[in-house]
Write a protein that holds these residues in place. Sequence first.
Motif, PDB file in Angstrom:
ATOM      1  N   SER A   3      72.213  -1.000   2.644  1.00 45.49           N
ATOM      2  CA  SER A   3      71.082  -0.343   2.003  1.00 45.49           C
ATOM      3  C   SER A   3      69.879  -0.313   2.931  1.00 45.49           C
ATOM      4  O   SER A   3      69.142   0.670   2.989  1.00 45.49           O
ATOM      5  N   ARG A  17      70.314   2.354   5.591  1.00 46.51           N
ATOM      6  CA  ARG A  17      70.076   3.705   5.073  1.00 46.51           C
ATOM      7  C   ARG A  17      68.584   3.953   4.877  1.00 46.51           C
ATOM      8  O   ARG A  17      68.086   5.042   5.183  1.00 46.51           O
ATOM      9  N   ARG A  68      66.007   6.802   6.936  1.00 46.48           N
ATOM     10  CA  ARG A  68      65.153   7.772   6.267  1.00 46.48           C
ATOM     11  C   ARG A  68      63.767   7.831   6.899  1.00 46.48           C
ATOM     12  O   ARG A  68      63.082   8.847   6.846  1.00 46.48           O
ATOM     13  N   ASP A  96      76.598   9.046   7.002  1.00 44.00           N
ATOM     14  CA  ASP A  96      75.738   8.223   6.144  1.00 44.00           C
ATOM     15  C   ASP A  96      74.632   9.055   5.503  1.00 44.00           C
ATOM     16  O   ASP A  96      74.301   8.879   4.330  1.00 44.00           O
ATOM     17  N   GLU A  97      74.063   9.962   6.281  1.00 41.34           N
ATOM     18  CA  GLU A  97      72.987  10.797   5.753  1.00 41.34           C
ATOM     19  C   GLU A  97      73.498  11.688   4.630  1.00 41.34           C
ATOM     20  O   GLU A  97      72.829  11.860   3.603  1.00 41.34           O
ATOM     21  N   GLU A 142      76.163  11.154   2.763  1.00 40.83           N
ATOM     22  CA  GLU A 142      76.528  10.331   1.612  1.00 40.83           C
ATOM     23  C   GLU A 142      75.303  10.039   0.757  1.00 40.83           C
ATOM     24  O   GLU A 142      75.384  10.007  -0.472  1.00 40.83           O
ATOM     25  N   ASP A 143      74.165   9.821   1.412  1.00 42.71           N
ATOM     26  CA  ASP A 143      72.926   9.624   0.662  1.00 42.71           C
ATOM     27  C   ASP A 143      72.640  10.824  -0.234  1.00 42.71           C
ATOM     28  O   ASP A 143      72.196  10.682  -1.380  1.00 42.71           O
ATOM     29  N   TYR A 200      75.074  11.051  -3.311  1.00 40.21           N
ATOM     30  CA  TYR A 200      74.920   9.964  -4.266  1.00 40.21           C
ATOM     31  C   TYR A 200      73.591  10.012  -5.009  1.00 40.21           C
ATOM     32  O   TYR A 200      73.438   9.374  -6.053  1.00 40.21           O
ATOM     33  N   THR A 201      72.624  10.742  -4.492  1.00 37.54           N
ATOM     34  CA  THR A 201      71.309  10.774  -5.141  1.00 37.54           C
ATOM     35  C   THR A 201      71.037  12.069  -5.895  1.00 37.54           C
ATOM     36  O   THR A 201      70.117  12.118  -6.704  1.00 37.54           O
TER      37      THR A 201
END
Length: 219
Positions: A5, A8, A12, A48-49, A51-52, A55-56
Amino acid sequence: MALQSFRRLFRRFTKSLPPLSTPSLTQDDRNSSSPLPPPPREILARRDEHEDIIYTRARPDEKLDTPLAALYRMYEYIILDQHIKLRNELESYWYHSSWAIKEIPDPHDADAERYAVLACITALLVLSFNDRINLGLPRDAPPILTGDLLDEYKTRTKIPEEAPSWASEVPALENTLKIPHWDREKHDFLPLESFSSIGTSPDFQSKNILIWQPHIYFT
């Protein structure tokens, strides 16, 4: 999980690359101004970006959602090996009983690799849905079944799903696209070694895409 977390959150605030396009397509019209998800290799390079993002973001309004929009969401989940989200998306699509697979409109996607993946997904939809249909479950069956309903469905003629005609016309890729899957032993996303590897998806192989067969059954 705390370290992941933090990483990530750190990304950002330290991004140097332009932001990924947000996949908010909700119209069948390919001339829509709604952005599309990036091509496969861009998603994989910035896993990873992206996936963010998935998921949001909120689920689309069911009244505004479309088969093509759902197809693009499944595309993202397959590229990212998000099998739970893929399974949920398949189940959601199933209960849109008016969304016949063969009627999915041709997206005419300008990116050859993304277009090929989309075509393969229609084949997965057919496999997944016909598995349930062969068990005697029609597309308009409710989530909770009674004995009387099951008896009624046994008397119905089974109507299998078919892939849209445009999917077979999408050409195979000139260069093999390798889509990694999560390797539990090595704790990393790794591609299969070759098309002869155990678990290779034959439907994706037809478009020169090397991928582990996605989890598509939700019975």
